[in-house]
Each structure stands twice: as structure tokens, then as C-alpha cells.
Design an enzyme around this catalytic site. Structure first.
Site, PDB file in Angstrom:
ATOM      1  N   ASP A 593       0.838  -1.203   0.000  1.00  0.00           N
ATOM      2  CA  ASP A 593       0.000   0.000   0.000  1.00  0.00           C
ATOM      3  C   ASP A 593       0.870   1.249   0.000  1.00  0.00           C
ATOM      4  O   ASP A 593       0.659   2.180  -0.797  1.00  0.00           O
ATOM      5  CB  ASP A 593      -0.908   0.017   1.240  1.00  0.00           C
ATOM      6  CG  ASP A 593      -1.937  -1.087   1.259  1.00  0.00           C
ATOM      7  OD1 ASP A 593      -3.067  -0.850   0.818  1.00  0.00           O
ATOM      8  OD2 ASP A 593      -1.607  -2.194   1.727  1.00  0.00           O
ATOM      9  N   GLU A 616      -5.578   6.924  -0.886  1.00  0.00           N
ATOM     10  CA  GLU A 616      -6.130   6.373   0.348  1.00  0.00           C
ATOM     11  C   GLU A 616      -5.164   6.518   1.518  1.00  0.00           C
ATOM     12  O   GLU A 616      -5.591   6.788   2.655  1.00  0.00           O
ATOM     13  CB  GLU A 616      -6.471   4.891   0.159  1.00  0.00           C
ATOM     14  CG  GLU A 616      -7.029   4.248   1.419  1.00  0.00           C
ATOM     15  CD  GLU A 616      -7.392   2.785   1.233  1.00  0.00           C
ATOM     16  OE1 GLU A 616      -7.982   2.215   2.185  1.00  0.00           O
ATOM     17  OE2 GLU A 616      -7.102   2.221   0.172  1.00  0.00           O
ATOM     18  N   LEU A 665      -3.896  -0.286  -3.268  1.00  0.00           N
ATOM     19  CA  LEU A 665      -4.079  -1.727  -3.077  1.00  0.00           C
ATOM     20  C   LEU A 665      -5.492  -1.949  -2.565  1.00  0.00           C
ATOM     21  O   LEU A 665      -5.725  -2.052  -1.364  1.00  0.00           O
ATOM     22  CB  LEU A 665      -3.043  -2.297  -2.106  1.00  0.00           C
ATOM     23  CG  LEU A 665      -2.903  -3.826  -2.136  1.00  0.00           C
ATOM     24  CD1 LEU A 665      -2.249  -4.275  -3.439  1.00  0.00           C
ATOM     25  CD2 LEU A 665      -2.094  -4.322  -0.953  1.00  0.00           C
ATOM     26  N   THR A 668      -7.042  -4.876   0.552  1.00  0.00           N
ATOM     27  CA  THR A 668      -5.890  -5.166   1.413  1.00  0.00           C
ATOM     28  C   THR A 668      -6.192  -6.307   2.380  1.00  0.00           C
ATOM     29  O   THR A 668      -5.328  -7.148   2.665  1.00  0.00           O
ATOM     30  CB  THR A 668      -5.478  -3.913   2.197  1.00  0.00           C
ATOM     31  OG1 THR A 668      -5.184  -2.861   1.277  1.00  0.00           O
ATOM     32  CG2 THR A 668      -4.255  -4.175   3.049  1.00  0.00           C
ATOM     33  N   THR A 754     -20.380  -7.652  -1.040  1.00  0.00           N
ATOM     34  CA  THR A 754     -19.228  -7.729  -0.143  1.00  0.00           C
ATOM     35  C   THR A 754     -19.002  -9.125   0.423  1.00  0.00           C
ATOM     36  O   THR A 754     -19.951  -9.880   0.668  1.00  0.00           O
ATOM     37  CB  THR A 754     -19.393  -6.724   1.009  1.00  0.00           C
ATOM     38  OG1 THR A 754     -18.254  -6.778   1.872  1.00  0.00           O
ATOM     39  CG2 THR A 754     -20.645  -7.045   1.827  1.00  0.00           C
ATOM     40  N   HIS A 757     -17.780  -7.475   4.682  1.00  0.00           N
ATOM     41  CA  HIS A 757     -18.582  -6.504   5.439  1.00  0.00           C
ATOM     42  C   HIS A 757     -20.079  -6.766   5.271  1.00  0.00           C
ATOM     43  O   HIS A 757     -20.829  -5.908   4.827  1.00  0.00           O
ATOM     44  CB  HIS A 757     -18.261  -5.067   4.978  1.00  0.00           C
ATOM     45  CG  HIS A 757     -16.844  -4.656   5.231  1.00  0.00           C
ATOM     46  ND1 HIS A 757     -15.827  -4.936   4.342  1.00  0.00           N
ATOM     47  CD2 HIS A 757     -16.272  -4.005   6.272  1.00  0.00           C
ATOM     48  CE1 HIS A 757     -14.693  -4.460   4.810  1.00  0.00           C
ATOM     49  NE2 HIS A 757     -14.934  -3.893   5.987  1.00  0.00           N
ATOM     50  N   GLY A 779     -13.116  -6.522  -2.467  1.00  0.00           N
ATOM     51  CA  GLY A 779     -12.561  -5.456  -3.288  1.00  0.00           C
ATOM     52  C   GLY A 779     -13.563  -4.856  -4.246  1.00  0.00           C
ATOM     53  O   GLY A 779     -14.315  -5.561  -4.920  1.00  0.00           O
ATOM     54  N   LYS A 783     -15.193  -6.409  -8.167  1.00  0.00           N
ATOM     55  CA  LYS A 783     -16.626  -6.502  -8.479  1.00  0.00           C
ATOM     56  C   LYS A 783     -16.935  -5.807  -9.802  1.00  0.00           C
ATOM     57  O   LYS A 783     -17.714  -6.317 -10.616  1.00  0.00           O
ATOM     58  CB  LYS A 783     -17.432  -5.883  -7.349  1.00  0.00           C
ATOM     59  CG  LYS A 783     -17.279  -6.586  -6.002  1.00  0.00           C
ATOM     60  CD  LYS A 783     -18.125  -5.901  -4.929  1.00  0.00           C
ATOM     61  CE  LYS A 783     -17.923  -6.515  -3.544  1.00  0.00           C
ATOM     62  NZ  LYS A 783     -16.582  -6.259  -2.983  1.00  0.00           N
ATOM     63  N   ASP A 806     -12.379   4.088  -4.103  1.00  0.00           N
ATOM     64  CA  ASP A 806     -12.845   2.739  -4.416  1.00  0.00           C
ATOM     65  C   ASP A 806     -13.692   2.704  -5.687  1.00  0.00           C
ATOM     66  O   ASP A 806     -13.739   1.665  -6.373  1.00  0.00           O
ATOM     67  CB  ASP A 806     -13.685   2.174  -3.266  1.00  0.00           C
ATOM     68  CG  ASP A 806     -12.872   1.935  -2.014  1.00  0.00           C
ATOM     69  OD1 ASP A 806     -11.801   1.310  -2.120  1.00  0.00           O
ATOM     70  OD2 ASP A 806     -13.298   2.382  -0.927  1.00  0.00           O
TER      71      ASP A 806
END
Length: 866
Positions: A593, A616, A665, A668, A754, A757, A779, A783, A806
Site C-alpha cells: 500500500d 487512500e 491496493l 488489502t 461484499t 462486510h 474489493g 466486483k 474505491d
């Protein structure tokens, strides 16, 4: 170790068995070895491959051996050589006897059903061959020759006849190849030619194609040769064209042939999205790698589809990308050879400009509407054209009295590319000047094409009006692009050696294009290409900045992907937890990262200081280290279509904000857990808050990673590693906003969401949609990639958690092919720099294609997308 004297052809010196006999490169041999291994690797068995992919040719006697880059192996005296060749050792009578014996051998094997895959006989009307006579001029090329013959035969009906034929002999090892790729490409080209004659030509009823009578491979010791016995066109169409260029009076017949050839395979079925061959009842297969060349011939390589080239012609960028390295030097060399030629000197920057535009020209030619793609001849020049000169004067005749040979580079492309090649190599200056003044001959080609399409329209089961779909304005644009692209090839590959002496030497050589035989032709191509480029380059400064940003993003994402792969070898990954002090959450950050964001931010600071860069990890550029070797011209400004409504003050960069969002990244958590196929590098580019271009790099897909990239106007492309010349448009590019067949019936969707999450809101959102399957993957970039590849229909995440870095890249790519990314309430996100301190997408993310937008509106009660 026993030393064996060998001759190094390239260095013209005697060397020992320690060196390759052709290039002098060090080799190693042991007492048990049959051949030399490349780069000092012992090789103990013949015809094997070394670790670097070179194939070895062994000889049990130990007299010679070489890597496949230099397989010019000594042979016995040839049983067949072109009559009149300086290297020939046979009289004409002996030559004719050898050919006769060879034909008897092929025919006998086929009739006895003992053919071994290296012979082929398809002349059932011939019962017996009595004599063979050489009856005309032999055309000799670098590694092949074309010999006119007359066979005295007995037919199956018992009558004796004379059959005019051509014998095409190919000796791959006669030519000096630049590298192994050059050799393999030549091998593949002859495999394509045989496939064309055996499988394709006989189905092209509307054009003349020579009949194939026989084939044999392996006449010589090493097997890298074969010959074709073909029908002699000249007896029914007239003689092959001479060394002169095609005049206004004669050019109509060759153009008519081109139009008929292209019309016979033009266009795809718009509903079935099938290949032209499929609509004609031919077998089709997807390009999954090596395709068989058939009958003992080499494969036509992964560049071929159904036995012909996936991209027709030999001058396209994928086959000739190495020429880019020397283009500017070659153009300068040409100018230095003609210092007094002001018409050339005023275009002194043409080499550089075409080099910078090379990738864009190639992409533009490969992303036109599908209705314009067809089967190309690929080498349609005067030396390969037969035609009836007496019929050329009758412009009212619809009968085609021309034909073509040499189908080595037959493949798919825009018909206009064949036309540009033919005019550039074979038309006289009067034709070229008339074309540049009013586009007469491209319009003539268009009218002939439409006429043929209307004549064969009744044969199409789908009833598609292809003639009505052809737009002359699009054809004119394609003509300009193809002219620039062909000139790019000529500068990089041929023109650096052109001089007044070479022009005079080649003046009557009909196998050489007119642009190498006449200075006027060369100047015409240079002038036209320069003018066409100038038209393309009329864009706003913002287009230029976005194109540069996208070019840099592609390369920086690849380098960041390499960092991710390298860091993955460290078990600790340099991992820290970014979660707030006292929190039990895990928010991992790794060395990948940090290093990737530093690389990307520093590069943009140097190469694009006009942009606002937000990452980020919050890294700020210090200009403490250089990022060399970046090409700012992978994407051309004229490829982009940003829209007038998006830009302010006609694209003045002082009035338009460019913001770049970076996730060095993405995924992660998955990276740490070892689920690395979900990991991506994301770089999104926004103009005045609108996502317009982006890059998704997948470091762990394939050996060297994979990159999906694109933007408004350019579409979405994908390539492996850093092989930009091999970029392919995603199928979505060509479907655009076409609706799937079941879109109106409330079809069920494959939905990505997800993995790490989950929550009640996510499940509630999934329950509102007509879901066929749920893909729980990590990620944001992964998607979006699933949607772009057609593996998922939608991405649903109706809760906070993602941020602008994102989604900016993914939204740009989806919108480039007719998709969308919005909030849970159907509103677009703004990607301006004002969101730097609060980048959260607090209302969740919904993504999909426009044709499914009504399904989202109904499920989530959106009034309208804003």
C-alpha cells in the site's frame, strides 16, 4: 569435450562447437548431447525446448546444430529448386522430372490412404499425370517462388488434357530472420495460406480463388518447407499484373474484386453477435490459444482464429510493435537521403507523431462498429492480382474478372485496410491525387461494396440490411486512420533505407510497393498522414491532460502491481493496523500500500502537476525521487469523448478541475488473508467531478498481472503484463447498451456484493432484486471487473463503507461501456477535490448496466437517476 568446427554465417568466421554456428553465441555441448542448448544449457534430446523457449534442432551425426532463431541447417542438394535460380544445380528437364515424381508420390499416398499428414491431394478429376512443363516466368521472393507449369493429365473420363497450374515452393530457412518471433510468424503465415485454400477459398463463391490441387511438406531434410500446387489463374482471368502501377482505366476491376471479397464475409449478426463464418455455415471456435494449421503444417499461433489471422495483414501493430523503437531514427534517415525534397522536409516531425499515435490508431481500427469487419486478403497488391485487362474497360459489367493469390496474411479487419494497402502499393499517382482531392476511389469501393451486399442480401437468413448500415462518412474516417497506420509501419520498417539509388534499383520490381519504387508515392503517403493527424489532433487542452493522465495511470498501475507481487513474498507483508487507537477493528495497511501510493503520487507530481491527486494512504509528494521510463502517449487525446456539457470555457485547463483518486491496493484485507485474486490497484480520473477515465490492475491474474482500462470515447480495453500492443477490447465495447434477450422479461441477475462486510442492509438490498446468484467477493475493483467481463450483472452494497478512491475508476469504466455507479438512492457521486477530506460514499453503492436500470428503479423506488 570434443570440439566440432562449425561456420558462423552471421560473423563469417570459423568457430568451434562452443558457439552457435549462425550467430556466434556461446553454446555448450557434452559427449552425449545431440544438439546445442541456448545460453549454455546442455540439451540431450533432439527437437526439445530449452528453458527460454527456443527449440533445438539436433543431428545424430553431430555435424551441426543451432537454436531455432538460426535454423538455417545444411541440406542435401534440393530435389526441386526454382528454375533459373542462381543456386539451382538441376537442368530444366531434371527439375520437371523431380516435380512429376513428387506429384506421383503425393497422389499415390492419398489414393492408398497412407497420407502421413504431410501430404495432401485434392484433384479427384486427375487419374494420371504424364508430363510436367515449366511454361513461364518464375516469381522468386525471399523464401518462396511461384513457378507456372502445365501438366499433361488423363482425366477420370479417360481423356487427355493439359492442366495449367502454379507450383508455390516455400523454404523457410532461405530467409534471415530477425528473431524467433519473426520465424514463427512466417511459419504461421504459410499455415494460414494453406488453411485458406483448403477450407475458406472454396466457400467464397462470389470471388475467384485458385483451386488447391496438392500439398507436400518436408521436401528438404529439416522439414521447414512445403509446396502448394494451385490452379493457374491466368488461363481464365488473364496474366498477373506487370510492374507498372494501376491506372485510372484499370483500377476498377481490382476494386470490384475487393468489394466482392469483403461483402461475402461482412458484418456480424446484430442479435446473435456471431462471427461472419458462423452465418455462412462455417465452423467457428473462440481464440483460446494455438489453432491447428492442419495437414502437418505449423500452428497459426494464438494470433489466428479458425486458421486465419485474428488481425489480418502483416503490418498491424501487434505484429510490428518493435518497429516503434526506431521510428524516429528511420524517419530522420529517410529525410537525410532526400535533403532537397522540400515536400518531405516540411514533415520532419511525422515519425515522432505517428509513433505517439501508434497505439491509438491501432485501437481505433479495432473498435469500429462490427458491421464493417470482414475477411481481408492482407497482402492485396499488384503482384498478387490477376485480371482481364480487356474487361476492365467495361464499367457496366457486374462480373468480377480479377483474382488474387498469396493469402498468407488473410484475417479479420476493416475492408478499408485492404483498400488503403492496395492504393498505397499499386495505384499510380493520378489515382492517388484524385483520391486525396475528392475521395473518389474510396467512394467507388463503397458503392461497389453496397451493390454486392444488395445482390447477396437474399442469402442472409437474418435479413439484416448490411448495405443500408454502411455509412460513407465512417468509411472516410476509417480510410484516414488506416492510411496513418500503414504509414506508421512503413516508416518503422521500410523507409529508412529508401534512397534515389534504391528507387532506381527497384523501379521495375513488381513485388515491391510503389512507395519504395517511386518518390511521389512515398511523399503522397507522408502528406496525407500528416494532414489526417492534424485533423485528429484538433482537441481541447483538457482532452490532452486526461489522455496523459490515463497513459500514466496504465503504466503506474502495472508497476504498483509488480510491487504487490514482490511484497507478497514477505510473510509479514510489512503490515500495520490503521484502525483508530482503542478500536478493535482491523484496518490493515501493508508495505505494498505504502510503496505503491508513493510511486503513483510522485509520478503524477512530476508528469501532471495540473491535477489534484488524492490517495487512500494520504501520501504527499516530496519530489524526492524520480520515476523514469513513463510513456505519456499510450492514449491519444482524440480517442476521448468528454462531451461539451462536461467542459468549461472550451476546455481551458484553468477552468476545469482534474482530480485523480488512488487506491494503491484495493482489497488489502484479502491480500493479507491470501485471497489475492480479489486484489486490485485502482486509479480513477475525474473532470469537474465526473469520472471520465480509469484503470483497474489485477496483480495476481495471470503471470504478470492484467490491466483493464479505458474511458469515455475509448471504451474499455484489457491486456496482460505490459503488452500494450496486445490490448483487446472487452466484448462489452461492441455490445454497448444492447439489451440481453431476456432484459424485458424481468430477468434474474447475478449480483456481486461484499465478502468481508456483510450486514442487514446488504441482505435487505439483495432481497429486493430478482437475484439468480450472489457472488461474495472482496474489493471494489474486483466486483466492477466481474461486471465488465459479463460474469456479474450488478454490484449491490447499500451501506456506507466504500470511498471515492474505491469507485471512481470503476464508475469511469462502466460508464464508458454503458453502465452506471450510483448511490442507494440512485444519485451520482461527485469526484471533485472538495471531497478530499470527506471521501466516504455514505449512501452505499449500486452498479450495473443501463439496460438493467429499470430493475434497480423498481426495486429501490428511484424516481429517476440523477
Amino acid at each position: 569435450m570434443r570440439r566440432v568446427p562449425v561456420v558462423c554465417v552471421r560473423r563469417e568466421a570459423v568457430r568451434t562447437g562452443q558457439h552457435c554456428r549462425y550467430c556466434g553465441t556461446a553454446r555448450q555441448r557434452t559427449s552425449t548431447a545431440i544438439g546445442f542448448a541456448c545460453r549454455g544449457i546442455p540439451q540431450k534430446r533432439p527437437n526439445a525446448r530449452t528453458s527460454n523457449g527456443h527449440q533445438l534442432r539436433g543431428n545424430p551425426s553431430g555435424r551441426y546444430s543451432a537454436c531455432s532463431s538460426h535454423r538455417r541447417i545444411e541440406r542435401k542438394p534440393s530435389p526441386i529448386r526454382p528454375v533459373g535460380s542462381s543456386k539451382g544445380h538441376m537442368s530444366r528437364a531434371d527439375e520437371e522430372s523431380a516435380i512429376l515424381a513428387l506429384l506421383h508420390e503425393i497422389a499415390d499416398k492419398e489414393r492408398a490412404e497412407t497420407a502421413d499428414g504431410n501430404t495432401y491431394w485434392t484433384a479427384p478429376q486427375i487419374k494420371q499425370i504424364f508430363t510436367v512443363r515449366v511454361t513461364g516466368e518464375i516469381i522468386v521472393q525471399k523464401n518462396s517462388s511461384l513457378t507456372p507449369l502445365t501438366l499433361t493429365i488423363e482425366t477420370n473420363e479417360g481423356t487427355q488434357e493439359e492442366l495449367p497450374v502454379y507450383l508455390k515452393q516455400v523454404q523457410l530457412q532461405k530467409n534471415d530472420y530477425r528473431d524467433e518471433q519473426h520465424l514463427r510468424r512466417s511459419e504461421a503465415s504459410y499455415a494460414v495460406e494453406f488453411f485458406f485454400y483448403e477450407q475458406v477459398g472454396r466457400r467464397l463463391d462470389v470471388v475467384h480463388v485458385p483451386s488447391l490441387y496438392a500439398l507436400k511438406r518436408g521436401v528438404y531434410d529439416d522439414g521447414d518447407d512445403f509446396f502448394l500446387l494451385l490452379e493457374d489463374y491466368s488461363k481464365r482471368l488473364g496474366q498477373i499484373s506487370g510492374s507498372e502501377a494501376f491506372s485510372i482505366e484499370l483500377i476498377r476491376e481490382p476494386l470490384k474484386y475487393l468489394a466482392q471479397l469483403h461483402a461475402s464475409t461482412l458484418g456480424l449478426d446484430s442479435e446473435l453477435n456471431s462471427l461472419p463464418l458462423a452465418s455462412m455455415g462455417w465452423a467457428t471456435t473462440q481464440n483460446t490459444g494455438h489453432q491447428s494449421g492442419g495437414r502437418g503444417l505449423p500452428n497459426a499461433s494464438g494470433d489466428s482464429l479458425n486458421g486465419v489471422w485474428e488481425i489480418g495483414g502483416y503490418w498491424n501493430l501487434e505484429k510490428r510493435h518493435k518497429d516503434l523503437e526506431t521510428m524516429e531514427h528511420e524517419w530522420s534517415a529517410l529525410l537525410s537521403n532526400f535533403p532537397e525534397e522540400l515536400r518531405l522536409q516540411e514533415h520532419d516531425l511525422l515519425g515522432r507523431r505517428l509513433k505517439r499515435a501508434a497505439y491509438a490508431l491501432d485501437r481505433s481500427l479495432r473498435s469500429q462498429p462490427m458491421v464493417y469487419y470482414c475477411l481481408l486478403h492482407g497482402d492485396y497488391k499488384g503482384a498478387n492480382v490477376f485480371f482481364d485487362r480487356s474487361a476492365a474497360a467495361d464499367s457496366s459489367s457486374s462480373e468480377v474478372t480479377a483474382g488474387a493469390i498469396d493469402w498468407q496474411w488473410c484475417g479479420w479487419g476493416l475492408g478499408i485496410q485492404d483498400l488503403v494497402y492496395f492504393l498505397s502499393t499499386s495505384a499510380d499517382l493520378a489515382v492517388l491525387h484524385e483520391e486525396s482531392q475528392n475521395g473518389f476511389y474510396s467512394k467507388l469501393y463503397s458503392s461497389l461494396l453496397k451493390k454486392t451486399l444488395r445482390e447477396v442480401q437474399h442469402g442472409r437468413a437474418d435479413g439484416v440490411d448490411l448495405a443500408g448500415a454502411i455509412d460513407d462518412r465512417i468509411l472516410q474516417k476509417q480510410f484516414r486512420l488506416a492510411t496513418c497506420d500503414y504509414t506508421r509501419f512503413l516508416i518503422g520498417s521500410m523507409w529508412g533505407k529508401v534512397s534515389r539509388e534504391s528507387l532506381e534499383q527497384l523501379r521495375l520490381n513488381r513485388n515491391v510497393g510503389m512507395h519504395k519504387r517511386n518518390l511521389g508515392h512515398l511523399v503522397w503517403l507522408a502528406e496525407q498522414s500528416d494532414a489526417y493527424l492534424a485533423e485528429l489532433e484538433q482537441v481541447s487542452p483538457v482532452h490532452t491532460l486526461v489522455a496523459r493522465a490515463l497513459s500514466l495511470s496504465i503504466q503506474l498501475s502495472e508497476r504498483a502491481g509488480q510491487i504487490a507481487r514482490e511484497v507478497a513474498h514477505d510473510k509479514t507483508l510489512g503490515q500495520v493496523n490503521k484502525a483508530k487507537t482503542g478500536s478493535t477493528d482491523l484496518d490493515p495497511q501493508t508495505k505494498a500500500d505504502r510503496d505503491s501510493e508513493q510511486l503513483i503520487v510522485e509520478a503524477f507530481s512530476k508528469y501532471l502537476p495540473e491535477a489534484t491527486v488524492i490517495g487512500e494512504e494520504g501520501y504527499t509528494a516530496t519530489n524526492s525521487f524520480d520515476v523514469p521510463g513513463l510513456d505519456s502517449f499510450l492514449v491519444a487525446p482524440w480517442e476521448l469523448d468528454l462531451g461539451e456539457e462536461l467542459l468549461r470555457d472550451e476546455g481551458d485547463p484553468r477552468s476545469n478541475e482534474i482530480t485523480i483518486w488512488i487506491d494503491p491496493l484495493d482489497g488489502t484485507r484479502e491480500y493479507v488473508e491470501g485471497l489475492r485474486e480479489c486484489v486490485t490497484v485502482l486509479i480513477g480520473i475525474a473532470v469537474n467531478g465526473h469520472a471520465v477515465a480509469g484503470v483497474i490492475n489485477q496483480p495476481f491474474v495471470g503471470v504478470e498481472g492484467r490491466t483493464l482500462w479505458g474511458g469515455q470515447g475509448v471504451g474499455v480495453w484489457v491486456h496482460e503484463g505490459s503488452r500494450w500492443e496486445r490490448a483487446r477490447p472487452l466484448p462489452m465495447n461492441r455490445r454497448g447498451q444492447e439489451r440481453p434477450s431476456d432484459a424485458d422479461s424481468g430477468r434474474s441477475l447475478i449480483v456481486a456484493t461484499t465478502r468481508s462486510h456483510p450486514g442487514p442492509k446488504v441482505e435487505e438490498g439483495l432481497n429486493k432484486m430478482p437475484v439468480k446468484e450472489v457472488l461474495r467477493v472482496g474489493g471494489a475493483g474486483g466486483k466492477v471487473a466481474l461486471i465488465l467481463e459479463g460474469k456479474a450483472d450488478a454490484w449491490i452494497y447499500p451501506q456506507k463503507g466504500t470511498k471515492r478512491w474505491d469507485t471512481c475508476a470503476g464508475e469511469a469504466l462502466l460508464r464508458a461501456v454503458g453502465g452506471f455507479v450510483v448511490s442507494e438512492h440512485g444519485n451520482r457521486y461527485d469526484y471533485g477535490s472538495l471531497h478530499k477530506e470527506s471521501p466516504q460514499n455514505i449512501d452505499g453503492v449500486m452498479a450495473g448496466m443501463e439496460y438493467d436500470l429499470d430493475t434497480f428503479r423498481e426495486a429501490f423506488s428511484w424516481e429517476a437517476q440523477k
